[in-house]
Structure formats: structure tokens, C-alpha cells
Design an enzyme around this catalytic site. Structure first.
Site, mmCIF file in Angstrom:
data_model
loop_
_atom_site.group_PDB
_atom_site.id
_atom_site.type_symbol
_atom_site.label_atom_id
_atom_site.label_comp_id
_atom_site.label_asym_id
_atom_site.label_seq_id
_atom_site.Cartn_x
_atom_site.Cartn_y
_atom_site.Cartn_z
ATOM 1 N N GLY A 29 0.930 -1.585 0.115
ATOM 2 C CA GLY A 29 0.401 0.275 0.204
ATOM 3 C C GLY A 29 0.843 1.016 -0.290
ATOM 4 O O GLY A 29 0.641 2.410 0.787
ATOM 5 N N GLU A 152 6.602 7.819 -7.775
ATOM 6 C CA GLU A 152 5.469 6.308 -6.902
ATOM 7 C C GLU A 152 6.588 4.773 -7.728
ATOM 8 O O GLU A 152 6.059 5.248 -9.089
ATOM 9 C CB GLU A 152 4.731 5.926 -6.428
ATOM 10 C CG GLU A 152 4.136 4.411 -5.991
ATOM 11 C CD GLU A 152 3.390 3.811 -5.962
ATOM 12 O OE1 GLU A 152 2.311 5.220 -6.041
ATOM 13 O OE2 GLU A 152 2.710 2.879 -5.815
ATOM 14 N N THR A 199 12.773 -5.896 12.766
ATOM 15 C CA THR A 199 12.800 -4.868 11.515
ATOM 16 C C THR A 199 13.808 -5.401 10.737
ATOM 17 O O THR A 199 14.443 -4.749 9.795
ATOM 18 C CB THR A 199 14.274 -4.247 12.626
ATOM 19 O OG1 THR A 199 15.202 -4.439 13.145
ATOM 20 C CG2 THR A 199 13.294 -2.960 13.779
ATOM 21 N N LYS A 234 15.530 0.691 16.195
ATOM 22 C CA LYS A 234 16.453 0.260 15.660
ATOM 23 C C LYS A 234 16.260 0.541 14.399
ATOM 24 O O LYS A 234 17.605 0.688 13.856
ATOM 25 C CB LYS A 234 15.618 -1.714 16.496
ATOM 26 C CG LYS A 234 16.921 -2.326 15.868
ATOM 27 C CD LYS A 234 16.594 -3.935 17.031
ATOM 28 C CE LYS A 234 16.962 -4.467 16.046
ATOM 29 N NZ LYS A 234 16.538 -6.028 16.635
ATOM 30 N N CYS A 391 -21.185 1.161 -19.129
ATOM 31 C CA CYS A 391 -20.367 0.392 -20.571
ATOM 32 C C CYS A 391 -21.365 -0.823 -20.908
ATOM 33 O O CYS A 391 -22.041 -1.511 -21.454
ATOM 34 C CB CYS A 391 -18.494 0.404 -20.296
ATOM 35 S SG CYS A 391 -18.036 0.526 -21.983
ATOM 36 N N LEU A 392 -20.492 -1.928 -20.840
ATOM 37 C CA LEU A 392 -20.983 -3.443 -20.775
ATOM 38 C C LEU A 392 -22.706 -3.879 -20.389
ATOM 39 O O LEU A 392 -23.205 -4.584 -20.875
ATOM 40 C CB LEU A 392 -19.720 -4.829 -20.473
ATOM 41 C CG LEU A 392 -20.548 -6.136 -21.008
ATOM 42 C CD1 LEU A 392 -20.245 -6.640 -22.834
ATOM 43 C CD2 LEU A 392 -20.094 -6.871 -20.641
ATOM 44 N N GLY A 393 -22.236 -3.460 -19.473
ATOM 45 C CA GLY A 393 -23.466 -3.298 -18.433
ATOM 46 C C GLY A 393 -25.078 -2.114 -19.574
ATOM 47 O O GLY A 393 -25.734 -2.475 -19.132
ATOM 48 N N PHE A 394 -24.225 -1.080 -20.367
ATOM 49 C CA PHE A 394 -25.373 -0.389 -21.074
ATOM 50 C C PHE A 394 -25.634 -0.926 -22.435
ATOM 51 O O PHE A 394 -26.594 -1.564 -22.111
ATOM 52 C CB PHE A 394 -24.181 0.847 -21.349
ATOM 53 C CG PHE A 394 -24.570 1.423 -22.686
ATOM 54 C CD1 PHE A 394 -26.224 2.545 -21.978
ATOM 55 C CD2 PHE A 394 -24.097 1.446 -23.427
ATOM 56 C CE1 PHE A 394 -26.352 3.071 -22.849
ATOM 57 C CE2 PHE A 394 -24.762 2.001 -24.899
ATOM 58 C CZ PHE A 394 -26.127 3.329 -24.563
ATOM 59 N N ARG A 472 -15.504 -0.113 -27.979
ATOM 60 C CA ARG A 472 -15.532 -0.600 -29.513
ATOM 61 C C ARG A 472 -16.244 -0.872 -30.005
ATOM 62 O O ARG A 472 -16.489 -0.564 -30.766
ATOM 63 C CB ARG A 472 -14.656 -1.825 -29.660
ATOM 64 C CG ARG A 472 -13.474 -1.787 -29.369
ATOM 65 C CD ARG A 472 -11.981 -2.934 -30.317
ATOM 66 N NE ARG A 472 -10.476 -2.573 -30.299
ATOM 67 C CZ ARG A 472 -10.492 -3.234 -29.213
ATOM 68 N NH1 ARG A 472 -10.797 -4.357 -28.151
ATOM 69 N NH2 ARG A 472 -8.654 -2.939 -28.951
ATOM 70 N N HIS A 517 -17.996 5.601 -18.641
ATOM 71 C CA HIS A 517 -17.439 5.288 -16.972
ATOM 72 C C HIS A 517 -17.746 6.050 -16.232
ATOM 73 O O HIS A 517 -16.319 7.292 -16.508
ATOM 74 C CB HIS A 517 -15.798 4.315 -17.078
ATOM 75 C CG HIS A 517 -16.057 3.089 -18.282
ATOM 76 N ND1 HIS A 517 -16.257 2.213 -17.116
ATOM 77 C CD2 HIS A 517 -15.011 2.760 -19.372
ATOM 78 C CE1 HIS A 517 -16.088 0.878 -18.464
ATOM 79 N NE2 HIS A 517 -15.550 1.189 -19.765
ATOM 80 N N GLU A 519 -17.389 6.100 -12.966
ATOM 81 C CA GLU A 519 -16.978 5.874 -11.475
ATOM 82 C C GLU A 519 -15.449 6.876 -11.919
ATOM 83 O O GLU A 519 -15.166 6.265 -10.893
ATOM 84 C CB GLU A 519 -17.113 4.446 -11.705
ATOM 85 C CG GLU A 519 -15.719 3.187 -12.847
ATOM 86 C CD GLU A 519 -16.326 2.890 -14.113
ATOM 87 O OE1 GLU A 519 -17.540 3.604 -14.193
ATOM 88 O OE2 GLU A 519 -16.440 1.733 -14.657
HETATM 89 N N1 GLN Z 1 -16.933 -5.114 -24.551
HETATM 90 C C1 GLN Z 1 -17.161 -3.912 -25.050
HETATM 91 C C2 GLN Z 1 -16.878 -2.590 -25.729
HETATM 92 O O1 GLN Z 1 -16.120 -2.684 -26.194
HETATM 93 C C3 GLN Z 1 -17.790 -3.049 -23.674
HETATM 94 C C4 GLN Z 1 -16.805 -2.362 -23.339
HETATM 95 C C5 GLN Z 1 -16.523 -1.880 -21.809
HETATM 96 O O2 GLN Z 1 -17.186 -2.367 -20.687
HETATM 97 N N2 GLN Z 1 -15.738 -0.508 -20.923
HETATM 98 O O3 GLN Z 1 -17.757 -2.051 -26.643
#
Ligand code: GLN
EC number: 6.3.4.2
Length: 553
Positions: A29, A152, A199, A234, A391-394, A472, A517, A519
Site C-alpha cells: 500500500g 512512486e 526489523t 532500531k 459500458c458493457l452493462g449499458f 469498441r 464509465h 466511475e
Molecule cells: N466490450 C465492450 C466494448 O468494447 C464494452 C467495453 C467496456 O465495458 N469497457 O464496447
């Protein structure tokens, strides 16, 4: 891949450099320790940036497997980098660029390209000085415009790959004034069977550092507890530093508490003193304390979020975990993320998902586990469970809707089924001719136009947002009209590229997907709107009407 500027360095700019190396083993960490120190310097009024050195031969992290290295973090300029850069962005609340990640692949590629172009005509190109010069140039350029730059070095002292970097740092220290440089070494202090803090590993690791000409100024001992005074004395004696320069970094439950602990230890004050910037720091009562207030606030309740993915590794979805946590800080609730294995929806994993308050399907590549994710999305849609698709979830939310609402049997993405009769998700037209895999996706920050009056517009508090991309494939424009006619609204677009989807509030309390994304832009002090909306839907506020306070996204 972002291009590389090569600017002239002005040595009179008076910047300060904190180098952070690690000893004994990786995974101590040191990035979090470094980022926490940076946070405190920032609270004290300094402009702080960071550089992460990854000594591997890959040019960037884009082609690496998340199972080995954790998620690939995406920067605003499209750089695909190590997840540690995400921690620096979150802790320092800055936007970094691809130049803030130095890899061996990148450095060698650049030097070899210059050699081919004839820039070194007549000379033998060598690690010293050509590679080391390039490393030093990159550090100085990345530090530009800041008071303090934290560098780092990934890996552990003694690794073959790390040698050119440590040599570059040795030279760097000679080229700068003594009080502009600080070497921090983070090591492990294990307990012996009879409960004694040992140590020796630290001594060996410092010996290794010194054999290559580096003397640490500060030592940080990672241990399950604080270091005893005897242990510190030490270490000081054997490693040739004053006892005040030996700090503890005991285990904490929450990484956001590390800055508070570093402060308690006095590491920040010591660093400022050694770098001779203590006089310029804001007086203690004027320092920024929003971070402390946020991470120590009393929470009111818990929210269970099911993260439906294929990797049983928190690091593989690190920014999603962090973004959920930030939304929790904003809504004042603890967020428990439970991983649901999308390949095992047949057994108790589906049960775990049904128990959760909200469902998130994160980004991903390849076919493994996608049917399970589609099942999860159907469950969320049909049962009014708050859903966020990233992304993929969309893309999978579009597929689920096409299959189960539009009755397009076998609808799919051409990434996952080349022969699908209904390619509702298809390759981006500009990708047709691309064969290389590295740095070739649609990457980085792009603006999305948001339709007024939609859930997305309420969340973002305006009619546009700029978020980071890495994909993509996209929604096939040929299916947009049919999908919208059947109730799937595309509320965010970038030209004719679909960026945000949502269901109307009459149909679902919170169902939203983003091709980007969000996030990656979420910060502890600035939670990401789609994540905040997800929690609002759980805690009882209607995210379709809650006013967004500031239009910062
Ligand atoms: N595999 C999908 C694409 O390339 C989604 C990519 C992702 O979720 N980052 O479009």
C-alpha cells in the site's frame, strides 16, 4: 494513444520531489501512503501531483488482464493506466494525464524511435544515459506547474526491471538541490511468533537501496500495529536516519482513513520540514478539512449493492467500488458491495443478487458470464430494482430489452456473437480497419449531450456531461427507433452515438445505463451523479426529481 510532448525543462522552477520506493514485498500500500501524504500537503495549500512508474515492458496497462493487475484505469486523455493512478486522482482530486504513468515499454519505445529517426547519430544508445535521461525528463515534465510531485516506483527494490529507474533517481537527486528531494521507503515490519516487531527485512531492503546509491530520508513501516519506540529506534540506527524519520503505517479498515493516520503520525509535517516548505503551508486552523469531515461522518443506514461480474477480485472493479463508496458518503449511508458471479447465476449467486437493494453491471469484455449479466438486468427491470449499467452493462441492457421486450430472439452484440440475427450492438465504424489491440479503443473524455427533462438531465443537473470512455462497440443506429418506440429512452447522445439509456419513471424507479464509465471521474468529495441516483432510489428519494446541487459534472 496520447502523443508525447517534449518540452524544455526550467530547473529554476523550485519544485519539490518526493520519491517513494517499496521494500520486502509488493502490495504494502505504498501508493495509498504516498497519496495520503499528498492529500495532506494539498490540505496545507500546495499544488500536488503524482507520477506512477510501472517498470513492466508493456507500453500501457490497456492490454493487461484485470485478474492479474486489477482494473485498467482510464484517464481523461484516454491513457489506459495502472489503477494506482485512480487512487492518486481520488486522493488528490486532480485529473492526471498519460504522461503521469511511466512504463518501461513507453520509455524504450520512445528512445528506440528516436534512434531510428537518427537523433543519436554516431552514438551508442544505452540504458545510461539515454533511458535514464528519458526517465528524468518525463518526471520533470509531469511535475510542471505543481509545488510538489510524488513519484512512486512500482515493484520492490531489487527487481531487475526497476534498476534503470533507481539509477535515474540517483542521478536526479544530484541534479537538484538537496532540499528539493525526499526519498521515502515503505517496508514491511512483521511480527515474530513471540509477538516481537522484526526489523531485519527493513534493514536488508535499505541495504539493497544503499548499494545502488540511494539513502532513504524517511522510512514507513507497514505493520498490523503502530511501531514500538524500540522498533523505530532500531530501524533508525541500522538504516542511518533519525528516529523521528521512522513512521508507522498500521492496518486501517478504510483506506480513506490513511490520511488521518499519516497526519496523526506527523509524517506530513516532517516532509514539509525536510523539503523546507513548512513556512509556506497554511496555518493548521486554515487547512482544508472536508476530507476528514466526510470520512468520519456518522452514517445513517446501509445499502446492499449487487455487483454482477465475472472477476472475484475487488481490484478488478476498483473504481466502481470507490464510486459507490463516494455516493454513500454523499447520501450518508454505508454501501456494502456483494459480488455476484455472473457465471453461476444458477446457484446461490442469483439468490444473493435478489437480496440486494440495487444491481450494478460493470464494464467487461468477452462472452464469459454475459448471459448471467443479461439475466440480472432482466430481473432488475422486471422487478423495479434500481439498476446501473456501465459500458458493457449499458450494452447488455440494450440486448436484454431487444430480446425480451422487442422479441428479437438471439439479439446480441457482434463482439459476443458474430452471427447474431439482430446485431443491436455493433462495432464502432472507425474500428473496422483497426487490428492492433493496444490503445486503439474509443478512449478518454468525450462530451455527451443530455436531453432536457430526462432522468439523466436531473442527475447531471444540466444538458451535458463529459465522461471517460473505453469501448469498441456501440448501439447499432438501425435499432434505435424501434428500441425507443418500445420504451427504452436514449437520453444522452454524442452525435448519433448512444451514450445514456433510461426507462421512464412510470416504468421503473431507477434504470439507467451509460456507454461511458462515470466511475473514473468520481471522487470522495464529488460523487458521480449516476451512482448517487442509484442510492437515492434505494434510500427513498426519487432521483427523477431530486435537485442536483452543483453543476460540476
Ligand atoms: N466490450 C465492450 C466494448 O468494447 C464494452 C467495453 C467496456 O465495458 N469497457 O464496447
Amino acid at each position: 494513444m496520447p502523443t508525447e510532448p517534449e518540452t524544455d525543462y526550467d530547473p529554476d522552477l523550485g519544485r519539490k520531489f518526493i520519491f517513494v520506493t517499496g521494500g520486502v514485498m509488493s502490495g504494502l500500500g505504498k501508493g495509498i501512503t504516498a497519496a495520503s501524504t499528498g492529500r495532506l500537503l494539498k490540505n496545507a495549500g500546495f499544488d500536488v501531483t503524482a507520477v506512477k512508474i510501472d517498470p513492466y515492458l508493456n507500453v500501457d496497462a490497456g492490454t493487461m488482464n484485470p485478474f492479474q493487475h486489477g482494473e485498467v484505469y482510464v484517464l481523461k486523455d484516454g491513457g489506459e493506466v495502472d489503477l494506482d493512478l485512480g487512487n492518486y486522482e481520488r486522493f488528490l482530486d486532480i485529473d492526471m494525464t498519460f504522461d503521469h504513468n511511466i512504463t518501461t515499454g513507453k520509455t524504450y519505445q520512445h528512445v528506440i524511435e528516436k534512434e531510428r529517426a537518427g537523433d543519436y547519430l554516431g552514438r551508442t544508445v544505452q540504458i545510461i544515459p539515454h533511458i535514464t535521461d528519458d526517465i528524468k525528463r518525463r518526471i520533470r515534465e509531469a511535475a510542471e506547474g505543481n509545488d510538489v510531485c510524488i513519484i512512486e516506483v512500482g515493484g520492490t527494490v531489487g527487481d531487475i526491471e526497476g534498476m534503470p529507474y533507481l539509477e535515474a533517481l540517483r542521478q536526479f537527486a544530484h541534479e537538484e538541490d538537496e532540499d528539493d528531494i525526499l526519498f521515502t521507503h515503505v517496508t514491511l515490519v512483521p511480527y515474530s511468533k513471540n509477538g516481537e516487531q522484526k526489523t531485519k527485512p527493513t534493514q536488508h531492503s535499505v541495504k539493497e537501496l544503499r548499494s545502488i546509491g540511494l539513502q532513504p530520508d524517511v522510512l514507513v513501516g507497514r505493520c498490523s500495529d503502530k511501531l514500538d519506540i524500540d522498533t523505530r529506534e532500531k530501524i533508525a540506527l541500522f538504516c542511518d536516519v533519525p528516529t523521528e524519520a521512522v513512521f508507522s503505517n498500521p492496518d486501517v479498515d478504510d483506506i480513506y482513513h490513511v490520511p488521518l493516520m499519516v497526519e496523526e503520525e506527523g509524517l506530513d509535517e516532517y516532509v514539509m520540514e525536510r523539503l523546507d516548505i513548512g513556512d509556506e503551508a497554511l496555518p493548521e486552523d486554515e487547512r482544508e478539512n472536508r476530507w476528514r469531515d466526510l470520512v468520519t461522518q456518522q452514517t445513517d443506514g446501509e445499502v446492499e449493492v449487487a455487483l454482477v461480474g465475472k472477476y472475484d477480485l475487488e481490484d478488478a472493479y476498483m473504481s466502481v467500488h470507490e464510486a459507490l463508496k463516494h455516493a454513500g458518503l454523499e447520501k450518508n449511508v454505508d454501501v456494502n458491495v456483494r459480488w455476484v458471479n455472473s457465471e453461476k447465476m444458477g446457484d446461490h449467486h442469483a439468490e444473493r443478487m435478489r437480496d440486494a437493494d440495487a444491481i450494478v453491471v460493470p464494464g467487461g469484455f468477452g462472452t464469459r458470464g454475459t448471459e448471467g449479466k443479461i439475466e440480472a438486468i432482466r430481473y432488475a427491470r422486471e422487478n423495479g430494482v434500481p439498476y446501473l449499467g456501465l459500458c458493457l452493462g449499458f450494452q447488455l441492457a440494450v440486448i436484454e430489452y431487444a430480446r425480451n421486450v422487442l422479441d428479437l430472439t438471439g439479439a446480441h452484440s457482434t463482439e459476443l456473437d458474430e452471427d447474431t440475427p439482430h446485431p443491436v450492438i455493433d462495432i464502432l465504424p472507425e474500428q473496422y480497419e483497426i487490428e492492433d489491440m493496444g490503445g486503439t479503443m474509443r478512449l478518454g473524455a468525450n462530451e455527451t449531450e443530455i436531453e432536457a427533462g430526462t432522468l439523466a438531465a436531473t442527475l447531471y443537473g444540466g444538458e451535458s456531461c463529459t465522461e471517460r470512455h473505453r469501448h469498441r462497440y456501440e448501439v447499432n443506429p438501425e435499432y434505435i427507433d424501434d428500441l425507443e418506440a418500445a420504451g427504452l429512452k436514449f437520453s444522452g447522445r454524442s452525435g448519433n452515438r448512444m451514450e445514456i439509456l433510461e426507462l421512464a419513471s412510470d416504468d421503473h424507479p431507477y434504470f439507467i445505463g451509460t456507454q461511458f464509465h462515470p466511475e473514473f471521474r468520481s471522487r470522495p468529495t464529488r460523487a458521480s451523479p449516476p451512482f448517487v441516483g442509484l442510492l437515492e432510489a434505494v434510500v427513498g428519494d426519487d432521483p427523477h426529481t431530486v435537485e442536483t446541487e452543483e453543476v460540476s459534472h
